[in-house]
Design a protein around this motif. Structure first.
Motif, mmCIF file in Angstrom:
data_model
loop_
_atom_site.group_PDB
_atom_site.id
_atom_site.type_symbol
_atom_site.label_atom_id
_atom_site.label_comp_id
_atom_site.label_asym_id
_atom_site.label_seq_id
_atom_site.Cartn_x
_atom_site.Cartn_y
_atom_site.Cartn_z
ATOM 1 N N ALA A 183 0.829 -1.205 0.000
ATOM 2 C CA ALA A 183 0.000 0.000 0.000
ATOM 3 C C ALA A 183 0.863 1.255 0.000
ATOM 4 N N ASN A 184 2.084 1.143 0.597
ATOM 5 C CA ASN A 184 3.052 2.250 0.561
ATOM 6 C C ASN A 184 2.407 3.560 1.024
ATOM 7 N N THR A 185 1.800 3.538 2.220
ATOM 8 C CA THR A 185 1.077 4.707 2.722
ATOM 9 C C THR A 185 1.983 5.806 3.261
ATOM 10 N N GLY A 186 3.229 5.460 3.597
ATOM 11 C CA GLY A 186 4.133 6.449 4.177
ATOM 12 C C GLY A 186 3.975 6.613 5.678
ATOM 13 N N MET A 191 5.965 7.744 11.677
ATOM 14 C CA MET A 191 5.993 6.998 12.927
ATOM 15 C C MET A 191 7.416 6.777 13.429
ATOM 16 N N SER A 192 8.355 6.550 12.479
ATOM 17 C CA SER A 192 9.747 6.275 12.853
ATOM 18 C C SER A 192 10.606 7.528 12.885
ATOM 19 N N GLY A 193 9.994 8.681 12.609
ATOM 20 C CA GLY A 193 10.777 9.914 12.578
ATOM 21 C C GLY A 193 11.803 9.926 11.461
ATOM 22 N N GLY A 194 11.494 9.247 10.364
ATOM 23 C CA GLY A 194 12.398 9.223 9.223
ATOM 24 C C GLY A 194 13.399 8.081 9.229
ATOM 25 N N LEU A 195 13.390 7.246 10.264
ATOM 26 C CA LEU A 195 14.316 6.114 10.302
ATOM 27 C C LEU A 195 13.958 5.069 9.252
ATOM 28 N N CYS A 196 12.675 4.961 8.925
ATOM 29 C CA CYS A 196 12.208 3.995 7.949
ATOM 30 C C CYS A 196 11.393 4.714 6.883
#
Length: 226
Positions: A183-186, A191-196
């Motif tokens: 789905a690649n919702t982002g 949630m990871s603060g840009g880590l993922c």
């Protein structure tokens, strides 16, 4: 499993550039973005640059067009999955659990990494259909259940003492994980603060495969001992 490009679907006459393929490409993009109810055949005709009558001639009513769009790439994914499973079976029979899961999931990674935007549209459409109580039981069953049963048989061979219901539950949970991934919702980005990143598909599948394997092992047990 070695990575390879995912094939491009062919049009009605076998040529990827014909008007039939153009209609399917546009329909795929619109259905992925707006869902079934948010798309009209007039919109498809306008964006594909064809007469409405041509869509009816090639594909019939909207529901039949939707089914054709969904089936087109499903066949390629099913073929790639079964080829990967057969290749693993040629090396070892029964196929190791991790190889079964990898054969099932890697073709989705290849689809999401494809430079063909149509594959990314299809993955979004697949996520929509797989979570729909209306379309999921119809299209997923029609186009994916038969090949899925081949994988269930492979899982049963490597987990011989497992109750059949447990295999289906584990498949159900795997389906949920892969649906959220394609789905690649982002959401994982924030949630990871840009880590993922949800579009870091190789990292996602490199982690999803052992995650799913561990789930099968925990619920089913390699020898059915729970």
């Amino acid at each position: 499993m070695a990575k390879k490009p995912v094939g491009r679907p062919r049009g009605r006459n076998g040529e990827s550039g014909d008007r039939g393929a153009a209609i399917l490409d546009v329909s795929e993009r619109l259905f992925a973005r707006h869902g079934y109810d948010g798309v009209t055949l007039r919109t498809v005709a306008r964006e594909a640059g064809v007469d409405l009558a041509l869509i009816n001639y090639y594909f019939g009513p909207k529901q039949q067009l939707f089914d054709t769009v969904f089936q087109r790439r499903a066949r390629i994914l099913n073929d790639d999955r079964l080829k990967a499973l057969n290749a693993a079976r040629a090396e070892s029979d029964p196929v190791p659990l991790e190889k079964i899961i990898e054969a099932y999931l890697r073709p989705l990674e290849m689809a999401q990494e494809s430079e063909d935007q149509g594959w990314r549209n299809y993955c979004a459409l697949l996520a929509y259909v797989n979570t729909s109580p209306v379309w999921g039981p119809v299209l997923m069953s029609r186009h994916f259940d038969a090949p899925m049963e081949t994988f269930v048989e492979a899982l049963s061979a490597v987990l011989p003492n497992t109750e059949r219901a447990d295999l289906y539950w584990c498949y159900h949970f795997m389906s949920g994980a892969m649906t959220l991934t394609f789905a690649n919702t982002g959401r994982i980005n924030a949630m990871s603060g840009g880590l993922c990143r949800s579009d870091d598909f190789q990292t996602a599948y490199d982690r999803m495969i052992p995650f799913v394997v561990a789930g099968f092992e925990q619920v089913c047990g390699r020898l059915g001992n729970r």
